[in-house]
Enzyme design. Structure first.
Site, PDB file in Angstrom:
ATOM      1  N   TYR A  98       0.800  -1.222   0.000  1.00 15.84           N
ATOM      2  CA  TYR A  98       0.000   0.000   0.000  1.00 15.84           C
ATOM      3  C   TYR A  98       0.840   1.282   0.000  1.00 15.84           C
ATOM      4  CZ  TYR A  98      -4.380  -2.533   0.302  1.00 15.84           C
ATOM      5  OH  TYR A  98      -5.459  -3.346   0.011  1.00 15.84           O
ATOM      6  N   GLU A 140      -8.645  -7.531   4.465  1.00 17.46           N
ATOM      7  CA  GLU A 140      -7.760  -8.555   3.907  1.00 17.46           C
ATOM      8  C   GLU A 140      -7.097  -9.375   5.003  1.00 17.46           C
ATOM      9  OE1 GLU A 140      -5.376  -6.050   1.407  1.00 17.46           O
ATOM     10  OE2 GLU A 140      -7.152  -5.495   0.255  1.00 17.46           O
ATOM     11  N   ARG A 206      -5.243 -15.151 -13.283  1.00 20.02           N
ATOM     12  CA  ARG A 206      -6.648 -14.887 -13.598  1.00 20.02           C
ATOM     13  C   ARG A 206      -7.520 -15.575 -12.551  1.00 20.02           C
ATOM     14  NH1 ARG A 206      -3.910 -12.219 -16.280  1.00 20.02           N
ATOM     15  NH2 ARG A 206      -3.979 -11.865 -18.539  1.00 20.02           N
ATOM     16  N   GLN A 207      -8.737 -15.074 -12.391  1.00 19.62           N
ATOM     17  CA  GLN A 207      -9.691 -15.673 -11.464  1.00 19.62           C
ATOM     18  C   GLN A 207     -10.733 -16.482 -12.242  1.00 19.62           C
ATOM     19  OE1 GLN A 207      -8.875 -12.206 -11.030  1.00 19.62           O
ATOM     20  NE2 GLN A 207      -7.349 -12.962  -9.582  1.00 19.62           N
ATOM     21  N   TYR A 208     -11.079 -17.658 -11.701  1.00 18.66           N
ATOM     22  CA  TYR A 208     -12.087 -18.516 -12.308  1.00 18.66           C
ATOM     23  C   TYR A 208     -13.039 -19.024 -11.232  1.00 18.66           C
ATOM     24  CZ  TYR A 208      -8.917 -18.352 -16.255  1.00 18.66           C
ATOM     25  OH  TYR A 208      -8.116 -17.902 -17.273  1.00 18.66           O
ATOM     26  N   GLY A 282     -21.144 -16.810 -17.609  1.00 25.06           N
ATOM     27  CA  GLY A 282     -21.625 -16.421 -16.286  1.00 25.06           C
ATOM     28  C   GLY A 282     -22.345 -17.540 -15.563  1.00 25.06           C
ATOM     29  N   PHE A 397     -16.876 -10.485 -14.056  1.00 26.72           N
ATOM     30  CA  PHE A 397     -15.589 -11.054 -14.428  1.00 26.72           C
ATOM     31  C   PHE A 397     -14.703  -9.931 -14.958  1.00 26.72           C
ATOM     32  CE2 PHE A 397     -17.856 -15.311 -15.401  1.00 26.72           C
ATOM     33  CZ  PHE A 397     -17.815 -15.648 -14.051  1.00 26.72           C
ATOM     34  N   PRO A 399     -12.331  -6.250 -13.937  1.00 26.98           N
ATOM     35  CA  PRO A 399     -12.501  -5.088 -13.061  1.00 26.98           C
ATOM     36  C   PRO A 399     -13.956  -4.665 -12.971  1.00 26.98           C
ATOM     37  CG  PRO A 399     -10.643  -4.772 -14.547  1.00 26.98           C
ATOM     38  CD  PRO A 399     -11.355  -6.019 -15.018  1.00 26.98           C
TER      39      PRO A 399
END
Length: 403
Positions: A98, A140, A206-208, A282, A397, A399
């Site tokens: 940060y 977090e 990547r996120q799945y 989706g 999916f 930003p």
């Protein structure tokens, strides 16, 4: 809470900062990546940077947070903060990063706004930044504790047990911990981050969404993303570099680096009616939720809504029918733009999804996932049908420009 002095300064300068925030965030990323090139290579989504969606999301979150501080001084925008914190945790972001962000963000603000950034202005916006940063750090920290891991240490090696082709462009991967240990607990609707090493040496992430609940394993599904479809799949790059790598190079027996599960859009544990609405890829978090409901023998009223181009492009089509059939009080409402001769859904369900003819029970909680225009249209119809805004949740999916 923003101090009265800073609140006055932020209120006076918010129009100027807001007008320039897009330029500020773009310059910020240029400065950040020049000083720390490894962040572009191994942490930030290169596709989202190239498309400009990540700078837009950062700009929107800062402006939204500052506006909220002024309009609701005694409350925090926890929904927005939770979404960002979950994504940060899935990437292994730590508190030490940060101050680095602060350094380059405020250098960009000073460069863009020039003499307008007086000591008083700098102090006020510094307060805004650290109020937001410290709130995220606290969330977090809690997420890492709940995941049973030290801050940032979310990564683990998994071995691919199997891969299954759902459609021509969607593949499901089932992975088990390579160390033979147990998989982490997760809630229906959550996702994992997957890190792969690409041909140029970059380790992109990547996120799945988790699309099933196999015993002792994790299951996620990946759509092969073409350039023109950027943003249409979880964590999609402009050129789909990670999704194409997974499709083309990862086979059973290979290993992948996978994070602990995170995600703030999760199935609630109540007994009230549910509406699960998806379009295209989706469907992945929604089929995970529906599978959980079927496995637990839920008696809740469940309406599954899905829109797709055709039966051939509809991933988890058979599972939608199977899970709906197992539930005592569930129905599936499906629309295809091009039904074809093999469509086994009502013939009048052609074109785009239209909820106006559905009977939506009072007290319904809705979950949405799909292209943004689809979710906006569905949300508007749900509000018109009397569903409370607070009971409509969405997963995006890439930003989240909606914030």
């Amino acid at each position: 809470m923003l101090s009265p002095k800073s609140a006055e300064t932020v209120r006076a300068t918010l129009p100027a900062v807001g007008a320039a925030i897009g330029e500020i965030t773009t310059l910020f990323y240029d400065k950040l990546f020049t000083a720390h090139p490894a962040l572009r290579r191994d942490l930030f989504n290169r596709g989202n940077q190239a498309a400009g969606t990540q700078p837009q999301a950062l700009a929107g979150s800062i402006a939204a947070f500052a506006t909220h501080l002024l309009e609701n001084p005694d409350a925090r925008p926890d929904t927005m903060l939770a979404r960002i914190a979950h994504k940060h945790a899935s990437l292994g972001v730590t508190e030490a990063q940060y101050p680095v962000v602060y350094e380059h963000l405020f250098a960009a603000i000073a460069e863009v706004l020039g003499e307008a950034v007086t000591a008083e202005v700098a102090e006020a916006w510094t307060e805004v930044y650290w109020l937001m940063a410290n709130a995220l750090i606290a969330i977090e920290r809690r997420l890492y504790a709940e995941a049973g891991t030290a801050a940032g240490e979310v990564w683990r090696t998994y071995r691919v047990e199997s891969r299954h082709q759902e459609t021509d462009t969607v593949t499901t991967f089932v992975v088990r911990p390579a160390d033979g240990g147990e998989v982490p607990a997760f809630r229906p609707g959550q996702y994992v981050s997957v890190q792969v090493e690409l041909a140029d040496g970059a380790r992109q992430i990547r996120q799945y969404s988790l699309s099933g609940q196999p015993d002792g394993a994790l299951q996620f599904s990946v759509k092969r993303v073409l350039g023109e479809e950027a943003g249409g799949s979880a964590g999609a790059a402009v050129d789909g570099e990670v999704s194409n790598h997974l499709h083309d190079h990862v086979q059973a027996g290979d290993t992948l680096t996978v994070s602990a599960p995170f995600g703030d859009v999760v199935l609630d544990e109540g007994e009230g009616p549910l509406l699960l609405a998806s379009a295209g890829i989706g469907c992945t978090p929604m089929i995970g939720m529906l599978g959980h409901l079927a496995a637990t023998g839920s008696t809740r009223r469940v309406i599954s809504v899905h829109a797709d181009r055709s039966p051939a492009t509809h991933a988890f089509r058979a599972e939608l029918q199977q899970f709906t059939g197992k539930l005592a009080n569930a129905t599936a409402e499906v629309w295809y733009e091009h039904p074809g001769a093999d469509a086994d859904w009502p013939a009048d369900r052609t074109g785009r999804a239209d909820l106006s003819g559905l009977e939506i029970p009072a007290g319904t909680t809705a979950y949405l996932c799909g292209p943004v225009p689809f979710m906006k249209a569905v949300r508007a119809q749900l509000l018109e049908a009397g569903v409370r805004a607070a009971d409509i949740h969405y997963e995006v999916f890439g930003p989240d420009l909606g914030i």
